[in-house]
Scaffold this active site. Sequence first.
Site, PDB file in Angstrom:
ATOM      1  N   THR A   1       0.816  -1.219   0.000  1.00 24.26           N
ATOM      2  CA  THR A   1       0.000   0.000   0.000  1.00 24.26           C
ATOM      3  C   THR A   1       0.846   1.264   0.000  1.00 24.26           C
ATOM      4  O   THR A   1       0.447   2.282  -0.567  1.00 24.26           O
ATOM      5  CB  THR A   1      -0.974   0.018   1.191  1.00 24.26           C
ATOM      6  OG1 THR A   1      -0.239  -0.011   2.416  1.00 24.26           O
ATOM      7  CG2 THR A   1      -1.914  -1.176   1.132  1.00 24.26           C
TER       8      THR A   1
ATOM      9  N   PRO B   1      -1.776   6.427   1.483  1.00 23.53           N
ATOM     10  CA  PRO B   1      -2.446   5.376   0.712  1.00 23.53           C
ATOM     11  C   PRO B   1      -3.766   4.994   1.359  1.00 23.53           C
ATOM     12  O   PRO B   1      -3.883   4.979   2.582  1.00 23.53           O
ATOM     13  CB  PRO B   1      -1.445   4.211   0.775  1.00 23.53           C
ATOM     14  CG  PRO B   1      -0.690   4.431   2.043  1.00 23.53           C
ATOM     15  CD  PRO B   1      -0.619   5.918   2.245  1.00 23.53           C
ATOM     16  N   LEU B   2      -4.756   4.694   0.537  1.00 23.89           N
ATOM     17  CA  LEU B   2      -6.044   4.222   1.046  1.00 23.89           C
ATOM     18  C   LEU B   2      -5.937   2.709   1.223  1.00 23.89           C
ATOM     19  O   LEU B   2      -6.366   1.922   0.376  1.00 23.89           O
ATOM     20  CB  LEU B   2      -7.162   4.590   0.073  1.00 23.89           C
ATOM     21  CG  LEU B   2      -7.454   6.082  -0.030  1.00 23.89           C
ATOM     22  CD1 LEU B   2      -8.498   6.348  -1.103  1.00 23.89           C
ATOM     23  CD2 LEU B   2      -7.942   6.619   1.312  1.00 23.89           C
ATOM     24  N   HIS B   3      -5.367   2.306   2.357  1.00 23.99           N
ATOM     25  CA  HIS B   3      -4.978   0.915   2.575  1.00 23.99           C
ATOM     26  C   HIS B   3      -6.101  -0.072   2.260  1.00 23.99           C
ATOM     27  O   HIS B   3      -5.911  -1.045   1.524  1.00 23.99           O
ATOM     28  CB  HIS B   3      -4.525   0.720   4.027  1.00 23.99           C
ATOM     29  CG  HIS B   3      -3.397   1.590   4.448  1.00 23.99           C
ATOM     30  ND1 HIS B   3      -2.101   1.355   4.053  1.00 23.99           N
ATOM     31  CD2 HIS B   3      -3.365   2.701   5.236  1.00 23.99           C
ATOM     32  CE1 HIS B   3      -1.307   2.270   4.582  1.00 23.99           C
ATOM     33  NE2 HIS B   3      -2.054   3.103   5.300  1.00 23.99           N
ATOM     34  N   ASP B   4      -7.283   0.154   2.848  1.00 21.56           N
ATOM     35  CA  ASP B   4      -8.369  -0.822   2.700  1.00 21.56           C
ATOM     36  C   ASP B   4      -8.903  -0.851   1.277  1.00 21.56           C
ATOM     37  O   ASP B   4      -9.212  -1.925   0.738  1.00 21.56           O
ATOM     38  CB  ASP B   4      -9.495  -0.511   3.684  1.00 21.56           C
ATOM     39  CG  ASP B   4      -9.072  -0.698   5.130  1.00 21.56           C
ATOM     40  OD1 ASP B   4      -7.965  -1.219   5.352  1.00 21.56           O
ATOM     41  OD2 ASP B   4      -9.847  -0.325   6.027  1.00 21.56           O
TER      42      ASP B   4
END
Length: 309
Positions: free
Chosen positions: A176, A221-224
């Site tokens: 990510t 970062p938009l991890h999910d």
Amino acid sequence: MLLALASPQVEVLGITTVSGNVPAAQTADNARRIVELAGYPDVTVCAGADRPILRSRRSAIDIHGETGIDGWDWPPAEHPPTPRNAVEWLVETLLREPAGSVSVIALAPQTNLALALRLEPAIADRIAHIIFMGGGYFEGGNMTPAAEYNILVDPEAAAIVLASGVGITAVPIDCTHTAPAPIGWSEDLEMLGTEVGRACAGMMRFFEIHGNKKFGTRSRPLHDAIAVGALLWPDLFEGRHCPVGIELNGSLTTGMTVVDWLRQTGQPDNCQWLRRCLHPDELYRRMFAALATLPQAPSRSSPAYGRNR
């Protein structure tokens, strides 16, 4: 969740929530607000474990706020979560599905899934694939020098899942961190002109302000969402099958995901460890295009656990 709901490639069977960034009751309420915002009020949401299997709760309100989805003025949910325990719902739902037909996306500590696997091991045969967001090896950890948050909260649960024999893909911070959101992406989301766009923009701004301050970055970062993207668009990622274990008792390394990248231990491969996103700009372009369809997308009665289409 919004990306999964917006994606025609999958049918979301339901969402279970767990104690994580905020307590379990709050995460269940958050999930209800999100599915209703997206135009899918009939999606099943079940509250699950209110604490890890063996350890104390560990919140993350410094990153996501007191509600876990700070940054936008959320209206109250119109409906409560389904009055079923998430673990029991998981077992019943998976057992009625054909073998190897369901993908499980774990975006939080894996307590519910681990408890379900222990309660009824037969569900492993129904699961085609588990994709979890969590862990870090080359990047270390984001909560301790060795451990990423989702694994650190309930390392025993992660160990149970990794030992389940199900095909697993890990989307760790190693991956990510190679896909931070474009600078100014919150403004782009705002310009969608939809309630979903405004909500996403608000959450993104909150996450960037507090995350950038903590980690010294310009974007996060938009991890999910990246983990959901790894299910939807595997062509955008690269990694390697290898043995992965969880450190449960280290004085400095509890919760560490120990990745045998060079296969030195002789242990069997149990995980596809994603090392990087190959095309971050394309990933966010596809995410944006999907989110732009909400909430105008037609209502579906049962789209996160889902059947691949």
